[in-house]
Design a protein around this motif. Sequence first.
Motif, mmCIF file in Angstrom:
data_model
loop_
_atom_site.group_PDB
_atom_site.id
_atom_site.type_symbol
_atom_site.label_atom_id
_atom_site.label_comp_id
_atom_site.label_asym_id
_atom_site.label_seq_id
_atom_site.Cartn_x
_atom_site.Cartn_y
_atom_site.Cartn_z
ATOM 1 N N VAL A 19 78.969 -35.849 -31.216
ATOM 2 C CA VAL A 19 78.839 -36.592 -32.600
ATOM 3 C C VAL A 19 78.919 -38.341 -32.176
ATOM 4 O O VAL A 19 79.766 -38.608 -31.465
ATOM 5 N N ASN A 20 77.883 -39.066 -32.484
ATOM 6 C CA ASN A 20 77.969 -40.465 -32.363
ATOM 7 C C ASN A 20 78.526 -40.995 -33.524
ATOM 8 O O ASN A 20 78.169 -40.955 -34.671
ATOM 9 N N ALA A 21 79.386 -41.933 -33.515
ATOM 10 C CA ALA A 21 80.228 -42.724 -34.312
ATOM 11 C C ALA A 21 79.164 -43.878 -34.847
ATOM 12 O O ALA A 21 78.901 -45.149 -34.220
ATOM 13 N N ALA A 22 78.106 -43.606 -35.567
ATOM 14 C CA ALA A 22 76.983 -44.516 -36.130
ATOM 15 C C ALA A 22 77.267 -45.292 -37.377
ATOM 16 O O ALA A 22 78.015 -45.097 -38.162
ATOM 17 N N GLY A 23 76.420 -46.272 -37.418
ATOM 18 C CA GLY A 23 76.375 -47.091 -38.857
ATOM 19 C C GLY A 23 75.010 -46.648 -39.405
ATOM 20 O O GLY A 23 74.319 -45.727 -39.051
ATOM 21 N N THR A 24 74.796 -47.041 -40.476
ATOM 22 C CA THR A 24 73.783 -46.548 -41.379
ATOM 23 C C THR A 24 72.217 -46.887 -40.882
ATOM 24 O O THR A 24 71.372 -46.222 -41.165
ATOM 25 N N SER A 25 72.386 -47.837 -40.059
ATOM 26 C CA SER A 25 71.021 -48.234 -39.420
ATOM 27 C C SER A 25 70.442 -47.222 -38.389
ATOM 28 O O SER A 25 69.587 -47.035 -37.939
ATOM 29 N N LEU A 26 71.652 -46.567 -37.851
ATOM 30 C CA LEU A 26 71.419 -45.776 -36.670
ATOM 31 C C LEU A 26 71.275 -46.605 -35.300
ATOM 32 O O LEU A 26 70.871 -45.521 -34.235
ATOM 33 N N GLN A 27 71.237 -47.848 -35.297
ATOM 34 C CA GLN A 27 71.168 -48.421 -34.076
ATOM 35 C C GLN A 27 72.314 -48.156 -33.125
ATOM 36 O O GLN A 27 73.405 -48.423 -33.747
ATOM 37 N N MET A 28 71.891 -48.026 -31.980
ATOM 38 C CA MET A 28 73.339 -47.593 -31.004
ATOM 39 C C MET A 28 73.638 -48.823 -30.292
ATOM 40 O O MET A 28 72.916 -49.290 -29.270
ATOM 41 N N GLY A 29 74.740 -49.315 -30.718
ATOM 42 C CA GLY A 29 75.144 -50.684 -30.070
ATOM 43 C C GLY A 29 76.297 -50.289 -28.998
ATOM 44 O O GLY A 29 75.908 -49.858 -27.881
ATOM 45 N N SER A 30 77.586 -50.722 -29.436
ATOM 46 C CA SER A 30 78.697 -50.620 -28.335
ATOM 47 C C SER A 30 79.451 -49.365 -28.675
ATOM 48 O O SER A 30 79.204 -48.465 -29.733
ATOM 49 N N GLY A 31 80.621 -49.178 -28.272
ATOM 50 C CA GLY A 31 81.519 -48.128 -28.310
ATOM 51 C C GLY A 31 80.984 -46.817 -27.979
ATOM 52 O O GLY A 31 80.405 -46.718 -26.990
#
Length: 170
Positions: A19-31
């Motif tokens: 599971v990825n801790a994502a934001g609503t844009s699904l853009q994969m940044g840091s963490g």
Amino acid sequence: MEFTVVQGDIASQEADGLVNAAGTSLQMGSGVAGALRRGANGPINDEAVSKGPVELGAVAVTDAYELDAEYVIHAAAMPHYGDGQATAESIREATRNSLAKADDLGCESLVIPILGTGAAGYEFEDGARLVCEAIRDYQPTALSDVRVIAYSQREYEVLERIAEDVRKSA
């Protein structure tokens, strides 16, 4: 349902789903997202973004590429708009939706981080309780091995204590 607590880098875990801790844009940044993006060593970010944006609490699924998993389930516990902060409801919903999606995909094993903490601003201890309670209360169909992961030793110790409390209150 039963679950275990582990420490380490989610990108080095072996499971049917991560599971990825994502934001609503699904853009994969840091963490967590950055670790999974680097470990996947493929166009996982492009694939994720192509499936978004999603509603707060929703999930999207991508291939895991070179990660030791079949799927990455991107759980949008934080908004990529407004203040960008996770809420108790967004963490609960993203956790429940991750578990349900893993079941739908036929996953037997799943590794999930503490959603909504870190960049999303939710207090780690409170987020850990929400994630553990959502897992405890979930009734699986395929899932039998759910691992909640913490990266640092300090977070692992906090998570282990909270998980024990949550199990006792079942």
